[in-house]
Design a protein around this motif. Structure first.
Motif, short mmCIF file in Angstrom:
data_model
loop_
_atom_site.label_atom_id
_atom_site.label_comp_id
_atom_site.label_asym_id
_atom_site.label_seq_id
_atom_site.Cartn_x
_atom_site.Cartn_y
_atom_site.Cartn_z
N LEU A 37 24.27 39.27 12.34
CA LEU A 37 25.16 40.26 11.72
C LEU A 37 24.83 41.66 12.23
CD1 LEU A 37 25.22 38.94 8.03
CD2 LEU A 37 27.09 38.83 9.71
N ASP A 38 23.56 41.97 12.37
CA ASP A 38 23.16 43.28 12.90
C ASP A 38 23.67 43.46 14.32
OD1 ASP A 38 21.86 43.82 10.53
OD2 ASP A 38 19.85 43.31 11.29
N ALA A 39 23.61 42.39 15.10
CA ALA A 39 24.11 42.45 16.48
C ALA A 39 25.61 42.65 16.51
CB ALA A 39 23.73 41.17 17.23
N GLN A 40 26.34 42.01 15.59
CA GLN A 40 27.79 42.18 15.53
C GLN A 40 28.16 43.62 15.23
OE1 GLN A 40 30.26 39.55 16.04
NE2 GLN A 40 28.35 38.84 16.95
N LYS A 41 27.40 44.25 14.37
CA LYS A 41 27.67 45.64 14.01
C LYS A 41 27.31 46.58 15.16
CE LYS A 41 27.03 49.02 10.31
NZ LYS A 41 28.46 49.05 9.98
N ALA A 42 26.14 46.34 15.78
CA ALA A 42 25.66 47.24 16.83
C ALA A 42 26.46 47.11 18.12
CB ALA A 42 24.18 46.98 17.10
N LEU A 43 26.76 45.87 18.52
CA LEU A 43 27.38 45.64 19.82
C LEU A 43 28.90 45.64 19.77
CD1 LEU A 43 25.02 42.83 21.18
CD2 LEU A 43 24.91 45.29 21.62
N LYS A 44 29.46 45.19 18.66
CA LYS A 44 30.92 45.05 18.58
C LYS A 44 31.57 45.98 17.57
CE LYS A 44 30.94 40.26 20.16
NZ LYS A 44 31.44 38.89 19.92
N GLY A 45 30.74 46.73 16.83
CA GLY A 45 31.29 47.69 15.88
C GLY A 45 32.05 47.04 14.74
N ALA A 46 31.65 45.83 14.34
CA ALA A 46 32.35 45.14 13.26
C ALA A 46 32.27 45.95 11.97
CB ALA A 46 31.74 43.75 13.05
N SER A 47 33.35 45.94 11.21
CA SER A 47 33.40 46.70 9.96
C SER A 47 32.57 46.00 8.89
CB SER A 47 34.84 46.83 9.48
OG SER A 47 35.35 45.56 9.05
N ASP A 48 32.29 46.73 7.81
CA ASP A 48 31.52 46.16 6.71
C ASP A 48 32.24 44.96 6.09
OD1 ASP A 48 29.54 48.01 7.10
OD2 ASP A 48 30.22 49.37 5.52
N ASN A 49 33.56 45.07 5.95
CA ASN A 49 34.33 43.95 5.39
C ASN A 49 34.26 42.72 6.27
OD1 ASN A 49 35.11 45.41 3.16
ND2 ASN A 49 37.07 46.04 4.01
N THR A 50 34.34 42.94 7.58
CA THR A 50 34.26 41.83 8.53
C THR A 50 32.88 41.18 8.48
OG1 THR A 50 35.88 42.84 10.02
CG2 THR A 50 34.40 41.19 10.97
#
Length: 305
Positions: free
Chosen positions: A14-27
């Motif tokens: 999940l941390d990687a999704q946020k850092a690398l792909k900019g996924a939103s909190d809802n996603t």
């Protein structure tokens, strides 16, 4: 019960999704629920804690059992496909990190489902909805605010999160807006005169301080305006007009794209305006069919006329 190792792996992904792909909190929240549900099932299915080594041994029969169990929980094909996509993404990341073969998981086939497309409003219905929003509140600045937000959705093709994420430093609003969309991707969108005028009217009436990088659209008490508030006032306006339940704030963005396309707009230009990463997304979003594409081709290609 998910093992500590599996939970740590999930959080790392999940941390990687946020850092690398900019996924939103809802996603990220949805991803976390989907993969945690899968991990909990595998733990119960195999009757043992699922550390990394055990997760690496998940096979075809395990995947079939999970998908059958999930469908048995009255989960539709579309939702199961979304869950499977999250599980595959997690396993792709985990297998690369831990060095195991994830073919059994990655080769699992998603169930087929018919993609549901949002329904656009007719141009006159879209305008009537915007006009009627001005009558939904007895407080003039609130009515002007609601009208300004939805005018931006229809006039600029913004997502509701993008409109509500605007800050006061865009004022006075000019001919274009720089929007940061999904995945942190920036795009420039033109702002039509009615949208600029609607925002200016709201700003003139708003009792809250609109300066610097403070939120542009405010709730009644001065906090950030919530998407739910916009959805509720749109629901009231459409009920007054007798419009279908599909007349939502999101449908205004869809109507923007569809009306541009019907007027002969270029599909790739619309893709840029919407902030879609791929053209296929825009095609689905605007309900483009082969006949319409062929008509554009015949009318615009030098060899086709």
């Amino acid at each position: 019960m998910i093992s500590p190792a599996a939970r740590d792996a999930l959080q790392g992904w999940l941390d990687a999704q946020k850092a690398l792909k900019g996924a939103s909190d809802n996603t990220l929240e949805a991803y976390g629920r989907d993969v945690a549900g899968f991990l909990a099932f595998i733990t119960q299915h195999n009757a043992e804690a699922q550390g990394i080594a055990a997760l690496a041994r998940v096979g075809v029969s395990d995947m079939r059992a999970w998908m059958a169990f999930t469908r048995g929980e009255d989960v539709g094909a579309r939702s199961l496909a979304r869950k499977l996509s999250a599980v595959k993404s997690f396993y792709r990341w985990l297998s690369e990190r831990e060095g195991f073969d994830a073919t059994a998981v990655l080769s699992a086939r998603a169930p087929k489902f018919q993609r549901k497309l949002p329904r656009p409003l007719a141009p006159d219905a879209a305008q009537n909805l915007i006009d009627t929003l001005d009558m939904q509140s007895e407080t003039p600045w609130v009515a002007a605010r609601d009208q300004a937000v939805v005018t931006l959705l229809y006039g600029c093709g913004l997502r509701i999160s993008e409109a509500l994420g605007l800050t006061a430093d865009v004022l006075p609003m000019g001919d274009v807006l720089r929007i940061t969309g999904k995945g942190g991707k920036e795009r420039i969108v033109p702002v039509i005169a009615p949208a600029r005028q609607a925002v200016a009217r709201y700003v003139d009436l708003c009792p809250h301080d609109l300066s610097g990088n403070s939120p542009l659209f405010r709730g009644v008490r001065g906090g950030v305006l919530s998407p739910r508030a916009v959805q509720k006032v749109t629901q009231a306006a459409r009920a007054q007009l007798g419009l279908p339940a599909s007349a939502t704030p999101h449908a205004m963005r869809h109507s923007f794209a569809t009306h541009l396309l019907n007027a002969g707009g270029d599909l790739r230009a619309i893709q840029e305006l919407l902030g879609h990463a791929s053209l296929s997304t825009t095609q689905a979003y605007t309900a483009v069919d082969t006949a319409r594409l062929m008509e554009i081709y015949r009318n615009t290609h030098p060899k086709g006329r």
